[in-house]
Design an enzyme around this catalytic site. Structure first.
Site, PDB file in Angstrom:
ATOM      1  N   SER A 149       0.855  -1.187   0.000  1.00 47.43           N
ATOM      2  CA  SER A 149       0.000   0.000   0.000  1.00 47.43           C
ATOM      3  C   SER A 149       0.886   1.230   0.000  1.00 47.43           C
ATOM      4  O   SER A 149       2.062   1.169   0.369  1.00 47.43           O
ATOM      5  CB  SER A 149      -0.882  -0.008   1.262  1.00 47.43           C
ATOM      6  N   TYR A 158      -2.674  -0.685  10.480  1.00 43.14           N
ATOM      7  CA  TYR A 158      -2.546  -1.020   9.060  1.00 43.14           C
ATOM      8  C   TYR A 158      -1.175  -0.596   8.540  1.00 43.14           C
ATOM      9  O   TYR A 158      -0.488  -1.363   7.849  1.00 43.14           O
ATOM     10  CB  TYR A 158      -3.657  -0.330   8.272  1.00 43.14           C
TER      11      TYR A 158
END
Length: 276
Positions: A134, A147
């Site tokens: 990501s 995350y």
């Protein structure tokens, strides 16, 4: 030429769903896995080969790998590890068990799956391992500590694996999406409600002003958001290239942040991120 095969995790929606259908349309034999049996039934009805794979369950991982190589006769050309969960909340409000839950899916289960696939690829003399990271594996963002931490860890683990596999015919690749249309926000709500006692937080007012609205309100696409098919294009490029790049960036913010993190001081980058 024999049909190439790929095992994909997290195919119930979003990026995994789009990549599974996109690769099938491109001629790949796709094993589209997900945790929920109802999703498996739905994907099977859409013409995909689908079965359960729960990254928090070693037995499920082992069974899914065994099912894959049974169906192919003992081979697997590629693995795309896409599945991930998110637990939004301020770092000081994250229970350690909540953080562990994120890492079980985003890192530990992914690692176990990768380890089980490598011997198959070694034996056949080739393979591609593609990990979905990501933009938040490159730079931080408030409210996303668990995350971000899991994706930073994935970046490091994958970089080391790439170096270690350099003397083998197995190629290791990171794909770096940014704002991509998915159900990650919606799917994170149960985790938030389970683990975050925001009303007792010293940041309760901040939750009310920012995170709660973003979490529970569908405000439409984010700026620079792209459809998940944009990731499919990068996966196809990574699988087709004789010498794939270590990283494939998908969205404009990812390209930009990758440059900024290298040319700006930490404080300057913090200011850019704080401004949004």
């Amino acid at each position: 030429m024999a049909q190439k095969s790929i095992l994909i995790t997290g195919c119930s929606s979003g990026i995994g769903y789009a990549v599974a259908h996109g690769l099938k349309d491109a001629g790949w034999r796709v094993f589209a896995t997900c945790r929920n049996p109802d999703d498996v039934e739905r994907l099977t009805g859409e013409g995909l080969e689908s079965f359960c794979l729960d990254l928090t369950d070693t037995g499920s991982i082992t069974a899914a790998v065994a099912e894959t190589i049974t169906r192919t006769g003992g081979t697997l050309d590629a693995l795309y590890s896409n599945a991930a969960i998110a637990l939004p909340g301020a770092v000081e409000d994250l229970p350690t068990d909540g953080m562990r839950a994120v890492f079980e899916t985003n890192l530990f289960g992914l690692h176990e799956l990768t380890r089980q696939v490598i011997p198959v690829m070694r034996a056949q003399g080739h393979g591609r391992i593609v990990q979905c990271s990501s933009v938040l594996g490159l730079v931080p963002m408030k409210w996303r500590g668990s995350y971000v931490a899991s994706k930073y860890a994935l970046e490091g683990l994958t970089d080391v694996l790439r170096l270690e596999m350099a003397d083998t015919p197995i190629k290791v690749i990171l794909v770096e999406p940014g704002p991509v249309t998915s159900r990650l926000r919606i799917n994170s709500i149960p985790h938030f409600e389970r683990w975050i006692d925001w009303k007792a937080s010293p940041r309760a007012a901040q939750y009310e002003r920012s995170l709660l609205d973003r979490l529970y309100t569908d405000t439409g696409p984010d700026r620079f958001e792209v459809p998940p098919e944009a990731v499919t294009e990068k996966i196809l490029a990574a699988l087709a290239s004789e010498n794939p790049a270590p990283r494939y960036f998908v969205t404009k913010p990812t390209y930009i942040m990758n440059v900024l993190r290298r040319i700006l001081t930490t404080r300057a980058l913090d200011r850019v991120i704080q401004k949004g």
